[in-house]
Design a protein around this motif. Structure first.
Motif, PDB file in Angstrom:
ATOM      1  N   GLY A 108      14.458  27.979  20.160  1.00 17.04           N
ATOM      2  CA  GLY A 108      15.655  27.998  19.526  1.00 17.04           C
ATOM      3  C   GLY A 108      15.645  28.894  18.268  1.00 17.04           C
ATOM      4  O   GLY A 108      14.797  29.830  18.247  1.00 17.04           O
ATOM      5  N   PRO A 131      21.482  28.143  17.276  1.00 18.16           N
ATOM      6  CA  PRO A 131      20.599  27.339  18.132  1.00 18.16           C
ATOM      7  C   PRO A 131      19.771  26.810  17.205  1.00 18.16           C
ATOM      8  O   PRO A 131      18.800  27.458  16.958  1.00 18.16           O
ATOM      9  N   CYS A 133      16.307  25.354  15.625  1.00 16.72           N
ATOM     10  CA  CYS A 133      14.982  25.404  16.123  1.00 16.72           C
ATOM     11  C   CYS A 133      14.289  24.195  16.378  1.00 16.72           C
ATOM     12  O   CYS A 133      14.668  22.918  15.747  1.00 16.72           O
ATOM     13  N   THR A 157      21.918  18.896  18.700  1.00 16.35           N
ATOM     14  CA  THR A 157      21.772  19.633  19.854  1.00 16.35           C
ATOM     15  C   THR A 157      21.396  18.613  20.848  1.00 16.35           C
ATOM     16  O   THR A 157      21.004  17.605  20.779  1.00 16.35           O
TER      17      THR A 157
END
Length: 204
Positions: A108, A131, A133, A157
């Protein structure tokens, strides 16, 4: 002493990146020394806050166990939720008997003040958006493998973990160390994470 959990998410995030770098260079355990991520700050009032604080508390418990950091508590030792994390038998097996406990990968947007190479990421220059990490740590405990997955970013996520990538044969039994839930997984499994949240698994 990395001064981790006392300074909000930013301090904890930096401490976890430093711990990852330390472990990636195989320094953890050298000359009988271990990284010290600071005292565990989860006192009674920790668990009366919002969801982010609860998720961050589980992340602290996860990373302290996986990194073999000393389990020194600065809060109320008899808080039942904190005590449940610190006395979890499987988590303590990882902490006491795990071999090669180290960061396995970063994926990410792990924006860093330096270039992340060989799975290493330096202290972030600023919070990374996009996105998130994801930091994955791995440990071998006898015949089984422990994996922790931590959302280091600012967005929720879903993370897909391929068993082959972490050296685990398919099918495998996936056991959530914190919740006790067990399932059989084939080839891969998914983990849903809020920002700053972690999960901790036993795979065999």
């Amino acid at each position: 002493d990395f001064h981790g959990g006392w300074y909000g998410w930013g301090g904890l995030q930096q401490a976890m990146f430093i711990a990852g770098n330390f472990s990636a260079k195989s320094l953890n355990g050298n000359n009988d020394t271990w990284m010290d991520l600071d005292m565990i700050p989860m006192s009674d009032n920790w668990w009366t806050g919002d969801q982010e604080l609860a998720d961050r508390g589980q992340t602290i418990a996860t990373i302290w166990m996986m990194s073999k950091s000393p389990l020194m508590v600065a809060g109320h030792l008899y808080n039942p939720k904190t005590a449940a994390y610190l006395t979890n038998p499987l988590a303590n097996e990882v902490h006491d008997k795990g071999v090669n406990n180290s960061v396995h990968s970063y994926t990410g947007n792990c924006t860093c003040s330096g270039s992340p190479t060989s799975g290493i990421c330096t202290i972030p220059s600023k919070p990374a958006y996009g996105p998130p990490c994801i930091a994955t740590w791995k440990s071998v405990v006898g015949s089984w493998t422990a994996i922790s997955i931590t959302n280091m970013g600012e967005n929720s996520t879903t993370v897909t973990t391929n068993l082959a990538d972490i050296g685990v044969k398919s099918p495998a039994t996936l056991h959530n160390i914190w919740t006790g839930e067990t399932t059989t997984v084939h080839d891969s499994f998914e983990t849903s994470l809020n920002m700053h949240a972690s999960e901790f698994y036993k795979l065999e």
